[in-house]
Design a protein around this motif. Structure first.
Motif, PDB file in Angstrom:
ATOM      1  N   LEU A 248       0.817  -1.206   0.000  1.00  0.00           N
ATOM      2  CA  LEU A 248       0.000   0.000   0.000  1.00  0.00           C
ATOM      3  C   LEU A 248       0.858   1.265   0.000  1.00  0.00           C
ATOM      4  CD1 LEU A 248      -3.083   0.401   0.036  1.00  0.00           C
ATOM      5  CD2 LEU A 248      -2.903   0.817   2.490  1.00  0.00           C
ATOM      6  N   LEU A 251      -3.227   5.848   1.684  1.00  0.00           N
ATOM      7  CA  LEU A 251      -4.356   5.432   2.515  1.00  0.00           C
ATOM      8  C   LEU A 251      -5.139   6.669   2.945  1.00  0.00           C
ATOM      9  CD1 LEU A 251      -5.929   3.272   4.099  1.00  0.00           C
ATOM     10  CD2 LEU A 251      -4.279   3.566   5.967  1.00  0.00           C
ATOM     11  N   VAL A 264      -3.668  -0.140  11.548  1.00  0.00           N
ATOM     12  CA  VAL A 264      -3.019   0.082  10.259  1.00  0.00           C
ATOM     13  C   VAL A 264      -1.564  -0.344  10.345  1.00  0.00           C
ATOM     14  CG1 VAL A 264      -2.347   1.789   8.532  1.00  0.00           C
ATOM     15  CG2 VAL A 264      -4.552   2.010   9.700  1.00  0.00           C
ATOM     16  N   LEU A 269       3.822   2.481   3.000  1.00  0.00           N
ATOM     17  CA  LEU A 269       2.894   3.603   2.914  1.00  0.00           C
ATOM     18  C   LEU A 269       3.644   4.925   2.776  1.00  0.00           C
ATOM     19  CD1 LEU A 269      -0.193   4.121   3.037  1.00  0.00           C
ATOM     20  CD2 LEU A 269       0.123   4.683   5.454  1.00  0.00           C
TER      21      LEU A 269
END
Length: 497
Positions: A248, A251, A264, A269
């Motif tokens: 990912l 977000l 999370v 990220l």
């Protein structure tokens, strides 16, 4: 070139001479209804069935009366819109589809009411049949698109005047087993799955006001190996949400006030945006984070007994971000910490963006933030409104923490590291001609030793008392004051827009 030849060139139809594939691509970029209208043009009348992007928006459909359908007390669908969708899908000959977008007002409110009351009369039975028949037909539309190796699916089912999540459209589980989907956007529907998804190509996944039943999100994410962008905007229904993904990059989270814990963990990220009840977040393993935006969306309430420890813990997890954006509420938290001598997290950001209702009570928070951003190079302050803080019920807090706002920056006698050694660019936008803003800008000009540019976007501010219109400062006076303000940096340029 002669006038006759120029006239011929101007009147030449070059578009019709383009290959069919290019014309089909051009038609696919238009709203589907506009593409269909090209049937009246000889060169295009056999091309529109091959468009690879289908967009159906009920509210934008000519003649659709949103008010009428919002007041209907039974399932009542715009048959003209439905026939348009049916006609386009029936005649579509494209072997593959790139995008299918459906914005349709639909709910299962009568089905939910029948389930609660456990009784059905003739009228209610007709409503149930109508809702079920419509839900089944929507499913066939979606299946038609997915059968053509669809890349982008965008579905929104916000119903007129319906605020019952239980009545949302039940998303068919086959949507979550679409290996060709690259982008999936869902709004106002319900997801209930206990089976691992098969979304092996999905890179962008967005859920807006979606009801997520327990374990549904776990099942979905477990089948998205290349997911890079995830948006969960005020979703609900889950008792616990775990967002763990090793790929990912972005977000976006909107969290309801009664939201449950959200965990999370995303080592790759880069960008995180949080809104709502952010204190329910448990953030770990985000060492790669670059950009963070936090918005509390609530009026701040000064309380003597509150130390906002949960916010300190949250902010501590994102101190490594290079760019930080905070709302007015968080700047007031930093004010509370500054005035009560409580510790605050230290950030390594080089860019700080503050959205403020710039008033006296923000001043300690701004100073506190500057102190705890020692490497700051770019400061952006967006002044969104002008309100009087705090509320009357905080009288005891005011009594113990009050200060002189007009002289606040003149009383800062200790150099702030980022201001004196690192701050290079400042942008101030919005309601900038208030006295507290002017005093702060003057402080930066006389304290920022390496400042290169101060950019000010002034928004006109007026208060009307009967026939008299007053401005807090005239623009010209405001500009002259700042242009003549002492500057410690000889290379600092002050620009007004």
């Amino acid at each position: 070139m002669s006038a006759r030849k120029r006239s011929c060139n101007f009147n030449e139809d070059r578009i019709s001479g383009l290959p069919d594939a290019i014309l089909i691509h051009i038609l696919s970029l238009l709203p589907t209804l506009d593409s269909l209208n090209t049937i009246l043009i000889r060169r295009f009348n056999h091309l529109w069935p091959f468009i690879h992007t289908l967009t159906f928006d009920q509210c934008m459909f000519p003649g659709h009366n949103c008010v009428y359908y919002s007041q209907a007390n039974r399932p009542d669908y715009d048959e003209r819109f439905l026939n348009f969708v049916r006609h386009v899908l029936l005649l579509n000959k494209s072997p593959t589809l790139y995008k299918f977008c459906l914005d349709f007002h639909f709910s299962l409110s009568h089905s939910i009411r029948q389930r609660v009351s456990n009784r059905t009369d003739r009228w209610q039975y007709d409503c149930l049949r109508s809702e079920k028949r419509m839900a089944n037909e929507i499913g066939t539309w979606i299946q038609f698109a997915l059968n053509k190796n669809l890349k982008v699916l965008d579905l929104s089912f916000s119903a007129h005047g319906t605020f019952e999540p239980q009545a949302y459209y039940d998303l068919p589980n086959f949507v979550l087993s679409s290996p060709y989907l690259v982008e999936l956007r869902l709004a106002y529907c319900k997801i209930n799955t206990k089976k691992k998804s098969d979304l092996k190509a999905l890179k962008t996944f967005s859920l807006d006001n979606v009801m997520l039943m327990d374990q549904s999100m776990d099942c979905i994410l477990s089948g998205c190996p290349v997911l890079e962008e995830l948006t969960l905007w005020f979703c609900y229904g889950h008792r616990r949400l775990v967002l763990v993904n090793s790929n990912l990059k972005t977000l976006v989270l909107g969290i309801r006030w009664f939201g449950t814990r959200i965990h999370v963990s995303a080592p790759t990220l880069l960008s995180l945006e949080m809104s709502g009840t952010v204190e329910v977040l448990d953030i770990t393993n985000v060492a790669s984070i670059v950009e963070v935006s936090v918005n509390r969306m609530e009026k701040f309430d000064f309380k003597e007994y509150k130390d906002y420890q949960e916010m300190r813990v949250l902010l501590q997890t994102i101190t490594g971000a290079k760019s930080l954006k905070l709302c007015s509420w968080f700047s007031l938290v930093f004010s509370s910490w500054q005035l009560t001598n409580l510790p605050a997290p230290t950030f390594s950001c080089k860019t700080l963006h503050l959205q403020l209702d710039f008033v006296k009570w923000h001043l300690p928070g701004i100073l506190n933030l500057l102190k705890h951003c020692p490497c700051l190079e770019n400061l952006i302050i967006e002044i969104t409104a002008y309100y009087d803080y705090p509320s009357r019920n905080a009288a005891s807090w005011i009594h113990s923490c009050d200060f002189d706002g007009d002289e606040y920056w003149n009383m800062v006698d200790t150099p702030v590291q980022c201001v004196t050694h690192h701050l290079k660019k400042v942008e101030v936008a919005g309601f900038v001609m208030e006295k507290h803003v002017i005093h702060f800008v003057e402080y930066l000009l006389r304290s920022s030793m390496v400042l290169e540019e101060m950019v000010i976007f002034a928004e006109k501010q007026t208060w009307i008392y009967g026939p008299i219109t007053l401005m807090s400062y005239k623009v010209q006076e405001f500009e002259e004051r700042l242009m003549n303000a002492p500057k410690v940096s000889a290379s600092a340029a002050v620009l007004f827009y």
